[in-house]
Design an enzyme around this catalytic site. Structure first.
Site, PDB file in Angstrom:
ATOM      1  N   CYS A  14       7.698   2.052 -19.335  1.00  0.00           N
ATOM      2  CA  CYS A  14       8.840   2.094 -18.419  1.00  0.00           C
ATOM      3  C   CYS A  14       8.472   2.917 -17.201  1.00  0.00           C
ATOM      4  CB  CYS A  14      10.091   2.657 -19.105  1.00  0.00           C
ATOM      5  SG  CYS A  14       9.958   4.413 -19.513  1.00  0.00           S
ATOM      6  N   CYS A  17       6.946   6.433 -17.502  1.00  0.00           N
ATOM      7  CA  CYS A  17       5.500   6.535 -17.694  1.00  0.00           C
ATOM      8  C   CYS A  17       4.804   6.639 -16.334  1.00  0.00           C
ATOM      9  CB  CYS A  17       4.976   5.312 -18.454  1.00  0.00           C
ATOM     10  SG  CYS A  17       5.615   5.133 -20.127  1.00  0.00           S
ATOM     11  N   ASP A 412       7.185  -5.174  24.187  1.00  0.00           N
ATOM     12  CA  ASP A 412       6.195  -5.230  25.256  1.00  0.00           C
ATOM     13  C   ASP A 412       6.307  -6.604  25.926  1.00  0.00           C
ATOM     14  OD1 ASP A 412       3.774  -4.648  26.760  1.00  0.00           O
ATOM     15  OD2 ASP A 412       2.780  -6.037  25.389  1.00  0.00           O
ATOM     16  N   ASP A 611       1.189  -5.683  21.423  1.00  0.00           N
ATOM     17  CA  ASP A 611      -0.079  -6.331  21.054  1.00  0.00           C
ATOM     18  C   ASP A 611      -1.307  -5.635  21.627  1.00  0.00           C
ATOM     19  OD1 ASP A 611       0.407  -7.073  23.763  1.00  0.00           O
ATOM     20  OD2 ASP A 611      -0.980  -8.754  23.527  1.00  0.00           O
ATOM     21  N   ASP A 615      -0.143  -0.174  23.537  1.00  0.00           N
ATOM     22  CA  ASP A 615       1.078  -0.186  22.735  1.00  0.00           C
ATOM     23  C   ASP A 615       0.935   0.618  21.446  1.00  0.00           C
ATOM     24  OD1 ASP A 615       2.441  -1.961  24.484  1.00  0.00           O
ATOM     25  OD2 ASP A 615       1.376  -3.652  23.596  1.00  0.00           O
TER      26      ASP A 615
END
Length: 723
Positions: A14, A17, A412, A611, A615
């Site tokens: 579970c 653990c 951008d 991109d 940026d």
């Protein structure tokens, strides 16, 4: 020096653990961070290689009682066929041995049938049920409690009480079927859970299966079949139609259509020619091609995607902290409730020891922290898999929660909203000049130049079906334009300053030129001799889907602001075309990050889409950084999400996916809590007072097992989400 290792961990019952392993590792000197994906049974460890060795990490996990091995790309984790078969076999064995006990449970006297039931129950208890004892021992030894403790406690109480009762003179209170069927039902739940969890991670496994095992290596004109893992950078491989491209590389020769759906999510194949880049694991559909390897092994795009998705699935969403806090105190609370149930019924009801004892066992076995532990990671697994299939690469699982809370999106301009390269948009000829003839002369004049605008003119002419011949006396003047001879006439092409120097009068098209300049277009004038013949306008057009994406984001309640280093006139024109109401122009690279900070100081959750290298700081600063897949490597490494298809509509899909994933997590947590809030009182006998209803311990065990299955199944419904 910090390093990262990924392990497969077995034996966790579970979420407690997983929490125990994380806690022990995090407290170990030299380990920077440890995170377990309980649903995938994977451990991600970041450690100082000069302080601790991988062997020490593995030894620590083994000491806690769990199996561990280095995770290999391509392993399917807990969902592999061996796990299915193992869980199925244990269930079949325990059920086969339990059914005879169930059918003869009314005959528990000291007879042959009674002894048979004792033997069968003992076999089930210490074979199929042995794993719960093992897990309990290690958990209690490290002063913690997990689901194994609850199961071992419940089944042991039923078995050993029945054993003592059977060996006594009265033979009263023998219920071997309870312990045996409890184990059988829990084993059934483990098997169903393994299958469901396997489906949650199938997107990643499908991706791994796309890798080519073999390659056709070309050496000195001779083909040789080799393992794909043996290829080196610079090797040339031959790929025939229908075969998988084995490496990332460059097309040496040939022309073909490539199915890149595994990368982009797009069903339509794309054309690739000599000099074009191709991606390993994509499918060559038509022509025979030769590919020179540029990236191999762990450096290939597929390997990077797999690594990023695995990291995302190992990451914990903030909402998971709530489940972790509840699970940490869950087992002690359940044991306390079971003791209170027994004491209440035994001391005050008059129903006797056996009645109270069975209800206490039912309380123990119906409660399970597994459902709560699976609520978040399974939803994130499925969500990241859905994103991967749609060309949305999610690098951190927690981003799926964060993106659903975005209140403002910064965009951008160049390469994000726009195509990112100049395109020939308008050709204006002076009166009496044929437009096609004008374009032919302009393309011929620009054909020798490497300037981006010159290339755009030549490409635009080709798209319009205009061809041209050779030029002579070519001269390029940096910052002004070019001059040359074409078909016996002198051509001049460039900016207005060049026209002024050459004495060319441009007033005929001055009004149109001013209008185009206001729209942010770059202008190229062309003259034959000293006579103006026309004007070409080039611009960076917005992508076909940008305006639609920005409109859809507004419908989702997310306003958009454009930030660009370009001039205000250009920014205003692009903002108008894209439907953006607010923008900041002439922004320096370092200013972009400050813009993000300013909005964050206003208390807004900010997303940034970009991109370029400039940026990257803003992408890192934003609450959610979204990088365009066709952009620079720096941007893609910095962003939390990478849009492989360069399509802004994928931002909309990512937001919808994040919201759908968060909704599933909340649903899972609600049902996990509701199940225990409803199930524990029923098991404790609350319905007995009015309706005479009690819950048999073995049925409580079945309900507990199915609760985890229901949570995983609900997460799988994310695959139907409309994005």
């Amino acid at each position: 020096m910090s390093r990262r290792l990924r392990y497969s961990v077995t034996g966790m019952s579970c979420v407690n653990c997983a929490a125990r392993i994380e806690k022990e590792l995090s407290a170990t000197t030299g380990i920077i961070h440890a995170s377990i994906n309980f649903a995938m049974e994977e451990l991600l460890v970041e450690y100082e290689s000069g302080v601790i060795k991988p062997q020490a990490i593995e030894a620590l996990v083994k000491k806690l009682g769990y199996g561990i091995k280095t995770h290999v790309a391509g392993d399917s984790g807990p969902a592999d066929e061996k796990s299915f078969v193992r869980q199925r076999n244990w269930f079949v064995l325990s059920l086969a041995l339990s059914l005879p006990i169930m059918l003869t449970m009314s005959v528990h006297g000291n007879s042959a049938v009674g002894w048979m039931n004792l033997v069968l129950a003992t076999i089930v208890q210490f074979t199929a049920g042995l794993t719960f004892y093992r897990g309990s021992w290690y958990a209690l030894k490290s002063r913690s409690a997990n689901m194994d403790v609850l199961v071992a406690l419940g089944t042991s109480a039923a078995y050993f009480y029945s054993l003592f009762a059977f060996l006594s003179a009265s033979h009263e209170g023998v219920f071997f079927e309870t312990s045996a069927m409890l184990i059988a039902f829990i084993r059934l739940g483990k098997y169903l859970e393994a299958r469901a969890r396997g489906k949650a991670g199938e997107a990643l496994r499908k991706l791994l299966k796309l890798q080519a095992d073999r390659a056709r290596l070309v050496v000195d004109g001779t083909e040789r079949d080799v393992a794909a893992s043996e290829l080196k950078i610079g090797d040339v491989v031959l790929v025939r139609p229908g075969e998988t491209i084995p490496v990332d590389g460059e097309l040496v020769d040939g022309r073909t259509l490539v199915d890149e759906s595994m990368v982009t999510g797009e069903a339509m194949p794309v054309e690739r020619r000599a000099g074009d880049a191709v991606v390993g694991a994509t499918i060559n559909q038509s022509g025979t091609i030769r590919v020179r390897a540029t990236r191999i092994g762990e450096e290939t795009l597929l390997a990077q995607i797999v690594r990023l998705v695995q990291d995302a699935q190992a990451d914990k969403a903030p909402i998971q902290r709530f489940a972790d806090r509840v699970s940490a105190v869950f087992v002690p609370v359940v044991v306390s409730l079971a003791m209170m149930t027994f004491a209440g019924w035994f001391l005050f009801s008059g129903h006797g020891f056996l009645f109270a004892f069975k209800l206490a066992i039912a309380v123990i076995v119906i409660a399970c922290p597994c459902a709560m532990g699976l609520a978040t990671p399974t939803a994130i697994m499925v969500g990241s898999g859905v994103g991967l299939s749609r060309g949305i690469l999610i690098k951190r699982g927690s981003v799926l929660e964060q993106i659903s809370h975005i209140q403002l999106l910064l965009l951008d301009k160049t390469g994000t909203i726009t195509v990112g390269r100049p395109t020939l948009s308008t050709v204006l000829a002076v009166k009496g000049v044929d437009e096609e003839r004008l374009l032919e002369c302009l393309a011929a004049a620009e054909s020798q130049s490497n300037h981006p605008l010159a290339k755009a003119v030549v490409e635009g002419a080709a798209k319009r079906g205009v061809s041209f011949g050779e030029v002579t006396n070519y001269e390029e003047r940096g910052g002004f334009g070019i001059s040359c001879s074409y078909n016996g006439m002198r051509l001049i092409a460039g900016n207005s300053r060049l026209m002024s120097e050459e004495g060319v009068e441009t007033s005929q098209l001055s009004e149109q030129a001013e209008r185009l300049a206001r729209e942010g277009k770059s202008l190229v004038w062309i003259a034959a001799g000293r006579m103006l013949v026309g004007l070409a306008a080039l611009g960076d057009p917005i992508k076909e889907t940008s305006a639609r994406a920005i409109y859809d984001l507004k419908l989702l309640g997310i306003p958009c602001t454009m930030i660009t280093g370009d001039h205000s006139s250009v920014a205003a024109a692009i903002a108008t075309q894209a439907g953006i109401g607010k923008f900041e122009a002439e922004v320096l690279p370092e200013r972009k990050q400050k813009v993000v900070q300013e909005y964050q100081r206003q208390g807004l959750v900010v997303g940034m889409v970009g991109d370029g290298i400039n940026d990257a700081p803003a992408l890192a600063q934003a609450d959610v950084g979204i990088a365009i897949g066709g952009g620079t490597d720096v941007a893609k490494e910095t962003g939390d999400i990478v849009l492989i298809r360069d399509d802004l509509l994928d931002v909309v899909r990512a937001v919808k996916l994040g919201r759908a994933t968060l909704a599933k997590i909340k649903q899972n947590l609600f049902w996990a809590l509701f199940y225990n809030i409803l199930g524990i009182p029923v098991a404790a006998g609350m319905l007995y007072f009015k309706f005479g209803i009690t819950l048999r311990p073995e049925l409580a065990g079945l309900a507990m097992a199915l609760s985890s299955v229901s949570v995983v199944t609900n997460s799988l419904l994310l695959k139907r989400a409309k994005l």
